[in-house]
Design a protein around this motif. Structure first.
Motif, PDB file in Angstrom:
ATOM      1  N   THR A 164      75.833  53.498  29.910  1.00  0.00           N
ATOM      2  CA  THR A 164      75.049  52.561  29.111  1.00  0.00           C
ATOM      3  C   THR A 164      74.678  53.208  27.791  1.00  0.00           C
ATOM      4  OG1 THR A 164      72.977  53.297  30.130  1.00  0.00           O
ATOM      5  CG2 THR A 164      74.086  51.391  31.112  1.00  0.00           C
ATOM      6  N   ALA A 165      74.514  52.380  26.777  1.00  0.00           N
ATOM      7  CA  ALA A 165      74.080  52.858  25.463  1.00  0.00           C
ATOM      8  C   ALA A 165      73.008  51.926  24.931  1.00  0.00           C
ATOM      9  CB  ALA A 165      75.259  52.926  24.500  1.00  0.00           C
ATOM     10  N   GLN A 166      72.090  52.487  24.176  1.00  0.00           N
ATOM     11  CA  GLN A 166      71.013  51.707  23.567  1.00  0.00           C
ATOM     12  C   GLN A 166      71.188  51.729  22.057  1.00  0.00           C
ATOM     13  OE1 GLN A 166      68.620  49.994  25.107  1.00  0.00           O
ATOM     14  NE2 GLN A 166      69.070  50.637  27.204  1.00  0.00           N
ATOM     15  N   PHE A 167      71.381  50.536  21.457  1.00  0.00           N
ATOM     16  CA  PHE A 167      71.444  50.378  20.016  1.00  0.00           C
ATOM     17  C   PHE A 167      70.262  49.528  19.572  1.00  0.00           C
ATOM     18  CE2 PHE A 167      75.932  51.094  21.034  1.00  0.00           C
ATOM     19  CZ  PHE A 167      76.279  52.037  20.076  1.00  0.00           C
ATOM     20  N   GLU A 168      69.285  50.147  18.932  1.00  0.00           N
ATOM     21  CA  GLU A 168      68.135  49.428  18.398  1.00  0.00           C
ATOM     22  C   GLU A 168      67.545  48.461  19.427  1.00  0.00           C
ATOM     23  OE1 GLU A 168      69.208  47.586  14.732  1.00  0.00           O
ATOM     24  OE2 GLU A 168      69.491  49.484  13.694  1.00  0.00           O
ATOM     25  N   GLY A 169      67.407  48.945  20.656  1.00  0.00           N
ATOM     26  CA  GLY A 169      66.779  48.158  21.701  1.00  0.00           C
ATOM     27  C   GLY A 169      67.713  47.311  22.528  1.00  0.00           C
ATOM     28  N   ALA A 170      68.952  47.117  22.083  1.00  0.00           N
ATOM     29  CA  ALA A 170      69.931  46.336  22.847  1.00  0.00           C
ATOM     30  C   ALA A 170      70.771  47.268  23.706  1.00  0.00           C
ATOM     31  CB  ALA A 170      70.831  45.548  21.893  1.00  0.00           C
ATOM     32  N   GLU A 171      70.975  46.900  24.976  1.00  0.00           N
ATOM     33  CA  GLU A 171      71.723  47.751  25.902  1.00  0.00           C
ATOM     34  C   GLU A 171      73.191  47.374  25.925  1.00  0.00           C
ATOM     35  OE1 GLU A 171      70.135  49.271  29.819  1.00  0.00           O
ATOM     36  OE2 GLU A 171      71.677  47.886  30.550  1.00  0.00           O
ATOM     37  N   ALA A 213      73.753  42.311  24.056  1.00  0.00           N
ATOM     38  CA  ALA A 213      72.995  42.226  25.297  1.00  0.00           C
ATOM     39  C   ALA A 213      74.051  42.009  26.363  1.00  0.00           C
ATOM     40  CB  ALA A 213      72.019  41.071  25.237  1.00  0.00           C
ATOM     41  N   GLY A 247      72.711  55.277  18.247  1.00  0.00           N
ATOM     42  CA  GLY A 247      71.979  55.039  19.476  1.00  0.00           C
ATOM     43  C   GLY A 247      72.090  56.230  20.400  1.00  0.00           C
ATOM     44  N   TRP A 281      73.181  57.322  24.690  1.00  0.00           N
ATOM     45  CA  TRP A 281      73.932  56.829  25.837  1.00  0.00           C
ATOM     46  C   TRP A 281      73.806  57.795  27.004  1.00  0.00           C
ATOM     47  CZ3 TRP A 281      78.440  58.892  28.250  1.00  0.00           C
ATOM     48  CH2 TRP A 281      78.908  60.089  27.685  1.00  0.00           C
ATOM     49  N   SER A 341      76.799  48.139  28.064  1.00  0.00           N
ATOM     50  CA  SER A 341      77.356  48.670  29.306  1.00  0.00           C
ATOM     51  C   SER A 341      78.838  48.961  29.113  1.00  0.00           C
ATOM     52  CB  SER A 341      77.173  47.676  30.454  1.00  0.00           C
ATOM     53  OG  SER A 341      75.805  47.447  30.704  1.00  0.00           O
TER      54      SER A 341
END
Length: 269
Positions: free
Chosen positions: A70-77, A10, A60, A62, A79
């Protein structure tokens, strides 16, 4: 790995660069140390992202806008921001590092897919390379072996729980027998300065090379899919010594410069 990339990713504000960046500046393979572990993040042109650490893979998506991505891994962002020196900065409460650029990402179609062997001895062997950086090795005489893989010149390095292995690929087949065995896990303890597998970019004659530093004091040099040298090596104050004949030099960005036929070749891991 998931503690780093999922629970702990996060992320707070990323550092900004002076010049505007675009998605093409971020795309590629990046790596950084996290304690004794090496974390590799691959940002694909099609907005997929894969993170690999300690044999674990996290996927994820990006995107980039201006100087930030930004990238999203299993709901976590996550930067990211490009630094002026060409590194990419990650920052979070659990993990903060400057990732060094390793290499561009070849088109997935170049190597991903199903490969079989030309060797009669290993005729029933099938290697499945997936675009997310994982693989499955299937053979009639032993269990299916999973692992992660990375591009290495005209082939790939396969990392299973037990060993690293180089496999040369051409014309839709594995070249020769199954591959060049680089060593077992105990040969590459974490925390050592140089032990492990190092991969070069292409040399002047278009050949990529591998250096495999074993803790037993020997280094294997792989060129064009074959072992061309197996000699003693030692640590030096500035890098490594090859059989008291020539030396490789450490660089500030974590790569290793090694003289090859009068050319300084960059190796990374």
């Amino acid at each position: 790995m998931k503690k780093i990339l999922a629970a702990g990713f996060a992320l707070a504000l990323a550092l900004s660069c002076g010049a505007l960046a675009d998605a093409g500046d971020f795309a590629g393979v990046w790596s950084a140390k996290n304690g004794e572990d090496t974390v590799t993040v691959t940002l694909y042109d099609d907005e997929r992202v894969t993170a690999i650490s300690e044999g674990m893979v996290l996927d994820g998506v990006w995107s980039a806008e201006g100087n930030a991505a930004t990238a999203q891994f299993e709901g976590a962002e996550v930067s990211m921001a490009l630094n002026e020196d060409g590194t990419m900065h990650f920052v979070s409460p659990a993990f903060e590092a400057d990732f060094g650029f390793v290499r561009p990402v070849p088109a997935p179609s170049a190597l991903s897919g199903v490969w079989t062997t030309t060797s009669e001895e290993y005729a029933d062997t099938t290697l499945r390379l997936y675009e997310d950086g994982t693989y499955l090795l299937e053979a009639a005489d032993y269990d299916i072996v999973p692992g992660v893989w990375t591009f290495a010149g005209n082939g790939v390095v396969l990392y299973s729980d037990e060993k690293a292995e180089y496999v040369a690929l051409a014309n839709g087949k594995l070249i020769g027998s199954f591959g060049v065995e680089l060593g077992y896990a105990e040969d590459f303890p974490k925390g050592t300065a140089h032990a492990g597998v190092w991969v070069s970019g292409e040399t002047a004659d278009g050949i990529a090379m591998l250096l495999c530093f074993h803790t037993d004091g020997n280094v294997i040099v792989v060129r064009d899919g074959a072992v061309v040298m197996n000699v003693p090596w030692t640590e030096t104050a500035n890098g490594v010594n090859f059989a008291d004949t020539f030396e490789g030099t450490d660089t500030a960005d974590g790569t290793l410069l090694v003289p090859v036929n009068g050319e300084q070749v960059v190796f990374s891991r």
